[in-house]
Design a protein around this motif. Structure first.
Motif, PDB file in Angstrom:
ATOM      1  N   ASP A 138      21.305  32.193  67.973  1.00  0.00           N
ATOM      2  CA  ASP A 138      22.057  32.007  69.364  1.00  0.00           C
ATOM      3  C   ASP A 138      21.059  31.478  70.402  1.00  0.00           C
ATOM      4  N   ASP A 167      23.234  40.209  64.473  1.00  0.00           N
ATOM      5  CA  ASP A 167      24.272  39.961  65.754  1.00  0.00           C
ATOM      6  C   ASP A 167      25.205  38.997  65.463  1.00  0.00           C
ATOM      7  N   ASN A 168      24.843  37.889  64.492  1.00  0.00           N
ATOM      8  CA  ASN A 168      25.833  36.730  64.325  1.00  0.00           C
ATOM      9  C   ASN A 168      26.085  36.743  62.738  1.00  0.00           C
ATOM     10  N   SER A 195      24.630  29.692  73.986  1.00  0.00           N
ATOM     11  CA  SER A 195      25.092  30.243  72.655  1.00  0.00           C
ATOM     12  C   SER A 195      26.510  29.724  72.463  1.00  0.00           C
ATOM     13  N   TYR A 197      29.391  33.187  68.880  1.00  0.00           N
ATOM     14  CA  TYR A 197      28.083  33.774  68.509  1.00  0.00           C
ATOM     15  C   TYR A 197      27.522  34.669  69.831  1.00  0.00           C
ATOM     16  N   TRP A 198      26.673  35.559  69.594  1.00  0.00           N
ATOM     17  CA  TRP A 198      26.108  36.611  70.483  1.00  0.00           C
ATOM     18  C   TRP A 198      25.812  35.909  71.788  1.00  0.00           C
ATOM     19  N   PRO A 199      26.121  36.365  72.825  1.00  0.00           N
ATOM     20  CA  PRO A 199      26.886  37.818  72.978  1.00  0.00           C
ATOM     21  C   PRO A 199      28.598  37.603  73.179  1.00  0.00           C
ATOM     22  N   GLN A 200      29.012  36.518  72.795  1.00  0.00           N
ATOM     23  CA  GLN A 200      30.591  36.384  72.907  1.00  0.00           C
ATOM     24  C   GLN A 200      30.928  36.358  71.249  1.00  0.00           C
ATOM     25  N   GLU A 201      31.422  37.283  70.802  1.00  0.00           N
ATOM     26  CA  GLU A 201      31.600  37.354  69.404  1.00  0.00           C
ATOM     27  C   GLU A 201      33.132  37.180  68.874  1.00  0.00           C
ATOM     28  N   THR A 236      29.833  35.419  62.122  1.00  0.00           N
ATOM     29  CA  THR A 236      30.058  34.188  61.979  1.00  0.00           C
ATOM     30  C   THR A 236      29.877  33.302  60.701  1.00  0.00           C
ATOM     31  N   MET A 283      18.540  39.259  65.795  1.00  0.00           N
ATOM     32  CA  MET A 283      19.286  38.086  66.182  1.00  0.00           C
ATOM     33  C   MET A 283      20.459  37.716  65.013  1.00  0.00           C
TER      34      MET A 283
END
Length: 269
Positions: free
Chosen positions: A37, A180-181, A58, A62-66, A184, A177
């Protein structure tokens, strides 16, 4: 992350964007690759922003919008990035794409060449039909994650694109990181492939800088060699010693090549 570079949020009619925006001058858009991201560019934003306007988004999903509501594909993400440039009133930008982000950068230029002043492609992740078997590692990684073996699955993916035991050597912020992704990968498994199309790519007449790591595994060196042979305005560079994450391993050398590219374009335009 450096708090002097806050994350901005932009809501448009089609999507929500999270990005960093720093510096003045010609616009440079940095597009991250798989499992990354905007944090991926932590060693690029401060240095490059002293010379140009750097936009670091991002990608949606992707982080921070999942939980973005838009389609997940190279084609949609290219449209997303073009929409972001429009929303920021940027008429055209130099576009740097790493790995899967390289495919997105190319698709942007194919879709709206007037919006892309030049391309910088770092180990672009373009699939070829001859290398379909190489993508099997994505399925293996996803299976492990779905079985609750998160780090094991992520290690399979990262080691496949960067070399054996890369995951073990990664620093804490990078691993976080990637975790967190991790979601995806499910979306990426089902996205339409972005294939190497020599006839279409050879029509790209804009300036292109190709960047590879000296230790980057297949198929990245082969992809760069093919692009170098068909793109009319391509220049290639190999960063050593570095693998797929060359911008992290050798940030100052990576940034120097980017700035040299921008200076060259300033004198030729």
């Amino acid at each position: 992350m450096d708090s002097s570079f806050p994350i901005k949020t932009l809501q448009t009619t089609s999507s929500c964007f999270h990005y960093q925006d720093k510096g003045t001058g010609p616009a440079l858009l940095l597009i991250h690759g798989s499992l990354c991201d905007l944090r991926y560019w932590r060693w690029q934003l401060p240095e490059l922003a002293g010379h140009c306007r750097v936009i670091v988004p991002s990608l949606p999903h992707y982080w921070p919008q999942e939980n973005a509501q838009t389609e997940f594909s190279v084609y949609q993400h290219a449209r997303d990035m073009l929409h972001l440039l429009d929303a920021l009133n940027i008429e055209s930008a130099h576009v740097l794409g790493h790995s899967r982000g390289g495919s997105i950068a190319i698709q942007m230029a194919l879709e709206q060449n007037d919006k892309v002043r030049s391309l910088i492609l770092a180990d672009p992740g373009i699939r070829t039909r001859q290398q379909e078997s190489h993508a099997n590692f994505k399925h293996e990684a996803l299976l492990a994650i779905q079985e609750g073996k998160l780090d094991e699955g992520l290690a399979v993916f990262i080691d496949a694109v960067s070399g054996e035991n890369t995951w073990k050597r990664m620093v804490r912020w990078f691993k976080q990181m990637v975790r967190d992704n991790a979601n995806t990968l499910v979306l990426q498994q089902n996205e339409p492939a972005f294939y190497f199309d020599e006839a279409i790519f050879s029509a790209l007449t804009l300036p292109v800088t190709l960047l590879g790591g000296s230790d980057s595994p297949a198929p990245f060196p082969q992809i760069i060699a093919r692009l170098d042979s068909i793109l009319p305005q391509a220049q290639s560079h190999v960063i050593s010693p570095a693998s797929h994450g060359m911008n992290l391993a050798m940030p100052h050398e990576f940034n120097r090549i980017i700035l040299d590219h921008l200076i060259q374009q300033a004198f030729t335009n």
